[in-house]
Design a protein around this motif. Sequence first.
Motif, PDB file in Angstrom:
ATOM      1  N   LEU A  87      -4.388   3.360  -6.705  1.00 49.49           N
ATOM      2  CA  LEU A  87      -5.411   4.290  -5.924  1.00 49.49           C
ATOM      3  C   LEU A  87      -6.598   3.634  -6.188  1.00 49.49           C
ATOM      4  CD1 LEU A  87      -3.930   7.672  -6.208  1.00 49.49           C
ATOM      5  CD2 LEU A  87      -4.217   6.384  -4.006  1.00 49.49           C
ATOM      6  N   PRO A  88      -7.035   3.269  -7.465  1.00 46.10           N
ATOM      7  CA  PRO A  88      -8.516   2.829  -7.554  1.00 46.10           C
ATOM      8  C   PRO A  88      -8.819   1.490  -6.909  1.00 46.10           C
ATOM      9  CG  PRO A  88      -7.293   3.431  -9.628  1.00 46.10           C
ATOM     10  CD  PRO A  88      -6.199   3.251  -8.673  1.00 46.10           C
ATOM     11  N   SER A  89      -7.918   0.713  -6.697  1.00 48.56           N
ATOM     12  CA  SER A  89      -7.784  -0.425  -5.537  1.00 48.56           C
ATOM     13  C   SER A  89      -8.313  -0.010  -4.334  1.00 48.56           C
ATOM     14  CB  SER A  89      -6.957  -1.331  -5.756  1.00 48.56           C
ATOM     15  OG  SER A  89      -7.239  -2.555  -4.779  1.00 48.56           O
ATOM     16  N   LEU A  90      -7.508   0.923  -3.729  1.00 44.05           N
ATOM     17  CA  LEU A  90      -7.658   1.524  -2.459  1.00 44.05           C
ATOM     18  C   LEU A  90      -8.944   2.354  -2.163  1.00 44.05           C
ATOM     19  CD1 LEU A  90      -4.029   3.065  -2.009  1.00 44.05           C
ATOM     20  CD2 LEU A  90      -4.910   0.954  -0.973  1.00 44.05           C
ATOM     21  N   TYR A  91      -9.272   2.945  -3.193  1.00 42.89           N
ATOM     22  CA  TYR A  91     -10.677   3.599  -3.094  1.00 42.89           C
ATOM     23  C   TYR A  91     -11.843   2.713  -3.283  1.00 42.89           C
ATOM     24  CZ  TYR A  91      -8.594   8.289  -3.743  1.00 42.89           C
ATOM     25  OH  TYR A  91      -8.189   9.567  -3.509  1.00 42.89           O
ATOM     26  N   LEU A  92     -11.807   1.541  -4.104  1.00 39.72           N
ATOM     27  CA  LEU A  92     -12.778   0.538  -4.054  1.00 39.72           C
ATOM     28  C   LEU A  92     -12.823  -0.086  -2.774  1.00 39.72           C
ATOM     29  CD1 LEU A  92     -14.615  -0.943  -6.029  1.00 39.72           C
ATOM     30  CD2 LEU A  92     -12.823  -2.615  -6.399  1.00 39.72           C
ATOM     31  N   ASN A  93     -11.896  -0.542  -2.072  1.00 37.32           N
ATOM     32  CA  ASN A  93     -11.691  -1.267  -0.872  1.00 37.32           C
ATOM     33  C   ASN A  93     -12.306  -0.359   0.152  1.00 37.32           C
ATOM     34  OD1 ASN A  93     -10.940  -3.919  -1.600  1.00 37.32           O
ATOM     35  ND2 ASN A  93      -8.949  -3.198  -1.540  1.00 37.32           N
ATOM     36  N   LEU A  94     -11.831   0.849   0.265  1.00 37.49           N
ATOM     37  CA  LEU A  94     -12.641   1.815   1.108  1.00 37.49           C
ATOM     38  C   LEU A  94     -14.145   1.912   0.985  1.00 37.49           C
ATOM     39  CD1 LEU A  94     -12.213   3.444   3.715  1.00 37.49           C
ATOM     40  CD2 LEU A  94     -11.237   5.098   2.347  1.00 37.49           C
ATOM     41  N   ALA A  95     -14.416   2.171  -0.200  1.00 32.07           N
ATOM     42  CA  ALA A  95     -15.987   2.265  -0.550  1.00 32.07           C
ATOM     43  C   ALA A  95     -16.637   0.992  -0.015  1.00 32.07           C
ATOM     44  CB  ALA A  95     -15.944   2.323  -2.031  1.00 32.07           C
ATOM     45  N   TRP A  96     -16.095  -0.012  -0.468  1.00 34.58           N
ATOM     46  CA  TRP A  96     -16.949  -1.029   0.267  1.00 34.58           C
ATOM     47  C   TRP A  96     -16.974  -1.535   1.616  1.00 34.58           C
ATOM     48  CZ3 TRP A  96     -20.030  -5.032  -1.032  1.00 34.58           C
ATOM     49  CH2 TRP A  96     -20.057  -6.146  -0.278  1.00 34.58           C
ATOM     50  N   SER A  97     -15.894  -0.856   2.382  1.00 32.65           N
ATOM     51  CA  SER A  97     -15.751  -1.055   3.642  1.00 32.65           C
ATOM     52  C   SER A  97     -16.867   0.096   4.201  1.00 32.65           C
ATOM     53  CB  SER A  97     -14.531  -0.528   4.429  1.00 32.65           C
ATOM     54  OG  SER A  97     -13.573  -1.330   4.274  1.00 32.65           O
ATOM     55  N   TYR A  98     -17.127   1.250   3.572  1.00 29.33           N
ATOM     56  CA  TYR A  98     -18.287   2.076   3.834  1.00 29.33           C
ATOM     57  C   TYR A  98     -19.526   1.402   3.570  1.00 29.33           C
ATOM     58  CZ  TYR A  98     -15.140   6.169   4.874  1.00 29.33           C
ATOM     59  OH  TYR A  98     -14.109   6.979   5.320  1.00 29.33           O
ATOM     60  N   GLU A  99     -19.657   0.962   2.626  1.00 25.68           N
ATOM     61  CA  GLU A  99     -20.794   0.128   2.115  1.00 25.68           C
ATOM     62  C   GLU A  99     -21.371  -0.788   3.488  1.00 25.68           C
ATOM     63  OE1 GLU A  99     -23.260  -2.432  -1.320  1.00 25.68           O
ATOM     64  OE2 GLU A  99     -21.164  -1.040  -1.734  1.00 25.68           O
ATOM     65  N   GLN A 100     -20.450  -1.665   3.745  1.00 27.75           N
ATOM     66  CA  GLN A 100     -20.527  -2.600   4.530  1.00 27.75           C
ATOM     67  C   GLN A 100     -20.912  -2.320   6.041  1.00 27.75           C
ATOM     68  OE1 GLN A 100     -20.635  -6.238   3.910  1.00 27.75           O
ATOM     69  NE2 GLN A 100     -20.984  -5.026   1.948  1.00 27.75           N
ATOM     70  N   THR A 101     -20.509  -1.007   6.364  1.00 25.55           N
ATOM     71  CA  THR A 101     -20.594  -0.358   7.697  1.00 25.55           C
ATOM     72  C   THR A 101     -22.014   0.719   7.513  1.00 25.55           C
ATOM     73  OG1 THR A 101     -18.801   1.166   7.457  1.00 25.55           O
ATOM     74  CG2 THR A 101     -18.324  -0.644   8.610  1.00 25.55           C
ATOM     75  N   ASP A 102     -22.672   0.368   6.365  1.00 27.31           N
ATOM     76  CA  ASP A 102     -23.836   1.305   6.245  1.00 27.31           C
ATOM     77  C   ASP A 102     -23.519   2.815   6.466  1.00 27.31           C
ATOM     78  OD1 ASP A 102     -25.474  -0.885   6.204  1.00 27.31           O
ATOM     79  OD2 ASP A 102     -25.709  -1.023   8.443  1.00 27.31           O
TER      80      ASP A 102
END
Length: 143
Positions: A87-102
Motif C-alpha cells: 500500500l505505501p508504494s501504491l499511495y506514493l505512486n498515486l500521489a506522484w500522479s496527482y502531483e504530475q497532473t497539477d
Amino acid sequence: MSSILLDQNNPVVQLCIRGVQAEMHDQIAAAQAAYQQAWVMRQTALDGCIAAHYCARHQPPTTMLEWNRIALEQAQLVEHAAISDFLPSLYLNLAWSYEQTDQCALAVEHYRLCLASLIGLEASPYHTMIQESALAALQRLDR
C-alpha cells in the motif's frame, strides 16, 4: 514489493517480470505489451493491482494517473494483510500522479496516506525509501 508473497507461477507475475526484464534492455514497448497482457490475464484483485501498477509505468501523466487509481482500487479489494506492505508504494505512486497532473491537494492527501500506511510495517530499505520520498514530496509541495 517488500514482503508480498508473489506466486512465481502466476502468469500475471511472470508477465510483469518479463516486462521489467524488457525495461532493463530499454525495450519499453515490449515491457508495456507484457504489462497490458498481464492486465488482460488477471484473475484476482491482487493480480489486477499488480498488473495496473506496472501498466502505469512509462505512461503520460494522465494515463499513469488512471492506472495508479486502478491499482489502488484493486488493492482495496484484497485482504489487508495480503497487501499492507504494498500500500505505501501504491499511495506514493498515486500521489506522484496527482502531483504530475497539477492536482496538488490530492497529491498531498495521498502522500500523507502513504506515510500513514507505513505505520506498523517493519523497518527496511523499502520502508525508508518510501518514507523519504513522501516526506520530500510534502516538503516540495510545502505542506
